[in-house]
Design a protein around this motif. Structure first.
Motif, short mmCIF file in Angstrom:
data_model
loop_
_atom_site.label_atom_id
_atom_site.label_comp_id
_atom_site.label_asym_id
_atom_site.label_seq_id
_atom_site.Cartn_x
_atom_site.Cartn_y
_atom_site.Cartn_z
N ASN A 140 1.66 -1.16 0.23
CA ASN A 140 -0.24 -0.16 0.04
C ASN A 140 0.69 0.92 0.08
OD1 ASN A 140 -1.53 -1.87 0.53
ND2 ASN A 140 -2.04 -1.80 2.47
N LEU A 141 0.98 2.01 -1.02
CA LEU A 141 1.94 3.00 -1.40
C LEU A 141 0.82 3.89 -0.15
CD1 LEU A 141 3.37 3.19 -4.62
CD2 LEU A 141 4.39 2.98 -3.27
N TYR A 142 1.55 4.83 0.44
CA TYR A 142 0.83 5.94 1.24
C TYR A 142 0.87 6.97 0.89
CZ TYR A 142 0.17 9.25 5.21
OH TYR A 142 -0.41 9.97 5.53
N ILE A 143 0.59 7.78 0.41
CA ILE A 143 0.27 9.28 -0.47
C ILE A 143 0.30 10.11 0.81
CG2 ILE A 143 -0.82 11.22 -2.27
CD1 ILE A 143 0.07 7.99 -3.24
N PHE A 146 -2.26 13.77 2.25
CA PHE A 146 -3.54 13.32 1.70
C PHE A 146 -4.17 11.83 3.21
CE2 PHE A 146 -1.84 14.69 -2.03
CZ PHE A 146 -2.97 16.09 -2.37
N ASN A 147 -3.52 11.43 3.25
CA ASN A 147 -3.76 10.42 4.69
C ASN A 147 -4.26 9.32 3.47
OD1 ASN A 147 -2.84 9.14 6.49
ND2 ASN A 147 -5.19 9.96 7.58
N THR A 148 -3.68 9.16 2.91
CA THR A 148 -4.86 7.88 2.05
C THR A 148 -3.69 6.36 0.95
OG1 THR A 148 -6.25 7.05 0.09
CG2 THR A 148 -4.61 8.80 0.15
N TYR A 149 -4.08 5.52 0.68
CA TYR A 149 -2.98 5.01 0.19
C TYR A 149 -3.35 4.40 -1.46
CZ TYR A 149 -2.17 3.96 4.75
OH TYR A 149 -2.02 3.68 6.29
N VAL A 150 -2.37 3.91 -2.33
CA VAL A 150 -2.79 2.94 -3.76
C VAL A 150 -2.34 1.99 -3.65
CG1 VAL A 150 -2.14 3.59 -5.66
CG2 VAL A 150 -2.17 5.15 -4.85
N LEU A 261 7.55 6.62 -0.59
CA LEU A 261 6.99 7.96 -1.28
C LEU A 261 7.49 9.45 -1.19
CD1 LEU A 261 3.41 7.30 -3.62
CD2 LEU A 261 5.57 6.71 -4.37
N ARG A 334 0.21 9.60 8.86
CA ARG A 334 0.15 8.28 9.10
C ARG A 334 0.15 7.92 10.00
NH1 ARG A 334 0.45 3.46 8.54
NH2 ARG A 334 2.37 2.24 6.97
#
Length: 338
Positions: A140-143, A146-150, A261, A334
């Motif tokens: 899960n790539l943390y952005i 934006f406190n979200t993941y890809v 990232l 995070r």
């Protein structure tokens, strides 16, 4: 934890500084002098013969420090900081082989590009597999911000991560072209990771955070100790031994924190330096000899524009500091406060 951080920084600084006193004369005796490329800035020819492989002093200092200060964590089963150190050490060994070849043949060429790439790629894949097996890595790539993941497929993630590591390590190596530059630019990066791991330890209790905080602090202290000898005018260069170890350490910390990232922000100088090199080469070939920069990478362009080495170091380190502060506020989301 704060006492451990201070101890790690001070102990590593002291060991590195003492190691420098002992190592530099030995490197001179071994005639381990740096060969300067003739295509580089003409004034850099005065550096010809300056001892290289000086990165050994902070590699030794960090190794001893993380074992001493991180011993309590190791007894409790936390070996993350040792994994990261050994990972960086593998890159340091690759760099040492390259440096040794240069010193032996008295030319600024060591291992071939394919040889370096394959060795570095193998080290990256092995490290990523280890972190995954230990539960420190997720696809899960943390952005940041934006406190979200890809969410990625594991195979895609591993391929992407391996190339991020190899690219970043070589970017750090490219940045090491002016007295004290690579070390100074990396100091804020160490501070960022020390603060991030410390924050993760206090507010999230992330496994391995305590030991990694010690590692980041030790790296900071080791680089300050190295700068005693490497700041302009340099008495010793870190060589590929040091720069590849440094690149491995930075990548190791990013992946141990599961925040690859974030390298885009904390490694902004590495990226800009590398891009300037790539742009110069592509443009030169496309236009059959024309150049965008006076000389690449960027630090040489600025030097040829009248900047002193000290000015390049202070400006680049300042930019690195600003982006590292920005990065910290981009990732604290995070770590949910318990």
């Amino acid at each position: 934890m704060s006492l451990q951080v201070i101890l790690a920084c001070v102990i590593c600084f002291a060991i590195t500084a003492v190691a420098g006193k002992l190592l530099i004369p030995e490197l001179v005796k071994l005639k381990a002098g740096q060969s300067i490329k003739e295509i580089g800035p003409t004034w850099h020819m005065t550096k010809q013969g300056t001892p290289t492989m000086g990165g050994l002093m902070f590699i030794i200092g960090i190794g001893i420090t993380v074992v001493i200060v991180g011993w309590k964590g190791m007894v409790q089963g936390d070996f993350t900081h040792i994994y990261v150190y050994l990972f960086a050490l593998v890159f340091g060994v690759i760099g040492y082989i390259d440096d040794y070849q240069k010193v032996k043949h008295h030319q600024n060429t060591g291992l071939t590009a394919p040889q370096k790439f394959l060795l570095q790629l193998a080290a990256a894949v092995a490290f990523l597999c280890l972190l995954r097996a230990e539960g420190h890595l997720s696809p899960n790539l943390y952005i940041p911000f934006f406190n979200t993941y890809v969410v990625l497929n594991w195979v895609v993630y591993m391929i992407l991560a391996a190339f991020i590591i190899v690219g970043t390590v070589n970017a750090v190596n490219i940045t090491d072209g002016v007295d004290g530059l690579s070390s100074s630019v990396t100091l804020p990066v160490c501070a960022f990771f020390a603060a991030s791991f410390g924050y993760a330890y206090l507010h999230w209790d992330r496994p391995g955070s305590a030991g990694m905080t010690v590692f980041a602090a030790a790296l900071f202290g080791g680089l300050v100790g190295f700068l005693v000898y490497n700041f302009y005018p340099a008495k010793v260069f870190m060589g590929d031994t040091g720069s590849l170890f440094l690149g491995g350490a930075v990548c190791g910390m990013a992946f141990a924190l599961d925040l690859p990232l974030i390298l885009i922000l904390v490694g902004i100088i590495y990226i800009v330096e590398t891009l300037s090199d790539i742009i110069q080469i592509v443009y030169f070939k496309a236009t059959h000899g024309k150049r965008i920069f006076r000389m690449a990478p960027l630090h040489h362009h600025l030097e040829m524009g009248g900047w002193s080495e000290k000015k390049v170091v202070f400006v680049f380190a300042g930019i690195s500091l600003v982006f590292c502060i920005l990065a910290f506020f981009g990732v604290i989301g995070r770590f949910p406060v318990l």
